[in-house]
Design a protein around this motif. Sequence first.
Motif, mmCIF file in Angstrom:
data_model
loop_
_atom_site.group_PDB
_atom_site.id
_atom_site.type_symbol
_atom_site.label_atom_id
_atom_site.label_comp_id
_atom_site.label_asym_id
_atom_site.label_seq_id
_atom_site.Cartn_x
_atom_site.Cartn_y
_atom_site.Cartn_z
ATOM 1 N N PHE A 65 2.127 4.525 2.530
ATOM 2 C CA PHE A 65 1.395 5.779 2.401
ATOM 3 C C PHE A 65 0.903 6.399 3.711
ATOM 4 O O PHE A 65 1.026 7.612 3.888
ATOM 5 N N ILE A 66 0.318 5.604 4.598
ATOM 6 C CA ILE A 66 -0.416 6.223 5.703
ATOM 7 C C ILE A 66 0.523 6.724 6.802
ATOM 8 O O ILE A 66 1.649 6.263 6.958
ATOM 9 N N GLN A 67 0.029 7.657 7.597
ATOM 10 C CA GLN A 67 0.859 8.400 8.545
ATOM 11 C C GLN A 67 1.482 7.510 9.620
ATOM 12 O O GLN A 67 2.608 7.751 10.066
ATOM 13 N N SER A 68 0.759 6.463 10.044
ATOM 14 C CA SER A 68 1.258 5.609 11.116
ATOM 15 C C SER A 68 2.641 5.040 10.817
ATOM 16 O O SER A 68 3.435 4.796 11.738
ATOM 17 N N ASN A 115 15.470 8.462 -2.907
ATOM 18 C CA ASN A 115 15.658 9.821 -2.392
ATOM 19 C C ASN A 115 14.506 10.746 -2.765
ATOM 20 O O ASN A 115 14.234 11.726 -2.075
ATOM 21 N N ASN A 116 13.821 10.453 -3.881
ATOM 22 C CA ASN A 116 12.706 11.296 -4.315
ATOM 23 C C ASN A 116 11.573 11.318 -3.302
ATOM 24 O O ASN A 116 10.857 12.307 -3.170
ATOM 25 N N PHE A 117 11.401 10.220 -2.579
ATOM 26 C CA PHE A 117 10.245 10.109 -1.690
ATOM 27 C C PHE A 117 10.320 11.084 -0.525
ATOM 28 O O PHE A 117 9.290 11.552 -0.035
ATOM 29 N N SER A 119 6.756 11.578 3.233
ATOM 30 C CA SER A 119 7.635 10.588 2.585
ATOM 31 C C SER A 119 6.901 9.349 2.084
ATOM 32 O O SER A 119 7.312 8.215 2.352
ATOM 33 N N PRO A 120 5.814 9.519 1.343
ATOM 34 C CA PRO A 120 5.131 8.344 0.781
ATOM 35 C C PRO A 120 5.991 7.689 -0.300
ATOM 36 O O PRO A 120 6.782 8.361 -0.962
ATOM 37 N N ILE A 121 5.834 6.396 -0.475
ATOM 38 C CA ILE A 121 6.564 5.681 -1.522
ATOM 39 C C ILE A 121 5.805 5.879 -2.832
ATOM 40 O O ILE A 121 5.229 4.964 -3.420
ATOM 41 N N ALA A 122 5.779 7.133 -3.292
ATOM 42 C CA ALA A 122 5.015 7.523 -4.492
ATOM 43 C C ALA A 122 5.924 7.409 -5.716
ATOM 44 O O ALA A 122 6.340 8.407 -6.305
ATOM 45 N N TYR A 123 6.205 6.195 -6.106
ATOM 46 C CA TYR A 123 7.180 5.939 -7.174
ATOM 47 C C TYR A 123 6.704 6.407 -8.545
ATOM 48 O O TYR A 123 7.507 6.564 -9.460
ATOM 49 N N TRP A 124 5.410 6.625 -8.721
ATOM 50 C CA TRP A 124 4.867 7.060 -10.008
ATOM 51 C C TRP A 124 4.855 8.586 -10.154
ATOM 52 O O TRP A 124 4.524 9.108 -11.209
ATOM 53 N N ALA A 125 5.226 9.302 -9.071
ATOM 54 C CA ALA A 125 5.197 10.765 -9.117
ATOM 55 C C ALA A 125 6.215 11.289 -10.135
ATOM 56 O O ALA A 125 7.375 10.882 -10.140
#
Length: 275
Positions: A161-164, A246-248, A254-260
């Motif tokens: 998630f975080i920018q770093s 590819n959704n991320f 580009s967060p790994i937001a798999y629940w979106a």
Amino acid sequence: KESNLIDMQELKDFISLAKLNTQDEEIVLNLVEKFKDAELYGSLIKDFIYTPEQYDIVLKEIQNVDDNQFQISNILAVQNIKPNLTSLLRQAIYLSSEYDVVVTNPPYAGNSKLPANVGQYLSKSYPNTKYDLFSVFIERNMLYSTVNGQIGIMCPYVWMFIQSYEKLRVEIINSKSITSLVQLEYGGFAEAVVPICTFTLRNCKTKETGEFIRLEQFKGPDLQGPKTLEAVKNKNCGYRYSVSSNNFSKIPGSPIAYWATKNLINIFIQGESIT
């Protein structure tokens, strides 16, 4: 093993006594330089310029050197250098090889908490992931894996998630495939309260869909294992998601937001940013 204590004059004497050819000598000298302070950098050492097969050839030549053929005046060079070079060459074979499966629970330590020389090494060798040891190990394990190999890692989930860690995420999304990921509840371990995930990557880009399990609603370590197994058996459990990586990339950062949901992703695609 590190090469710091190798006496260079003894090394030159041994190379001469062992009658190593020019390339073998270059390989030996390169490794002595490469493995300085190796106990600090360990398996993060990379960018070997020779192949495992080349290191193995030199290793066999050195192992075949007969200690008894030399005069007393030369024996110290042989006895001191031969075992050291044997260790360095074996290390080089291990660290320069690629593997079908690479699995690790890497150490976690922010760059600012590391010794200065380690932090400098990470900044130079791993500029995209230098912020923590665990993220550096993710990048290094991609290099350890064969193309199409599988990588398994347990580490803090902040990289998702975080920018770093955005460059790391982009690299994974663009050139790898997340095949599975389990995001544990924050208190998922009895020994420590840490934000942990465990995931597998295929070390190439494919069209396969990743399987994600989110355990956020299940509090305490006792529920993590049983609820994971329940999700493995039941796709419709409500906390398992089948998602293409590819959704991320369609979401800023580009967060790994798999629940979106698809609707949420479309908002980012079609909507107008107010920032």
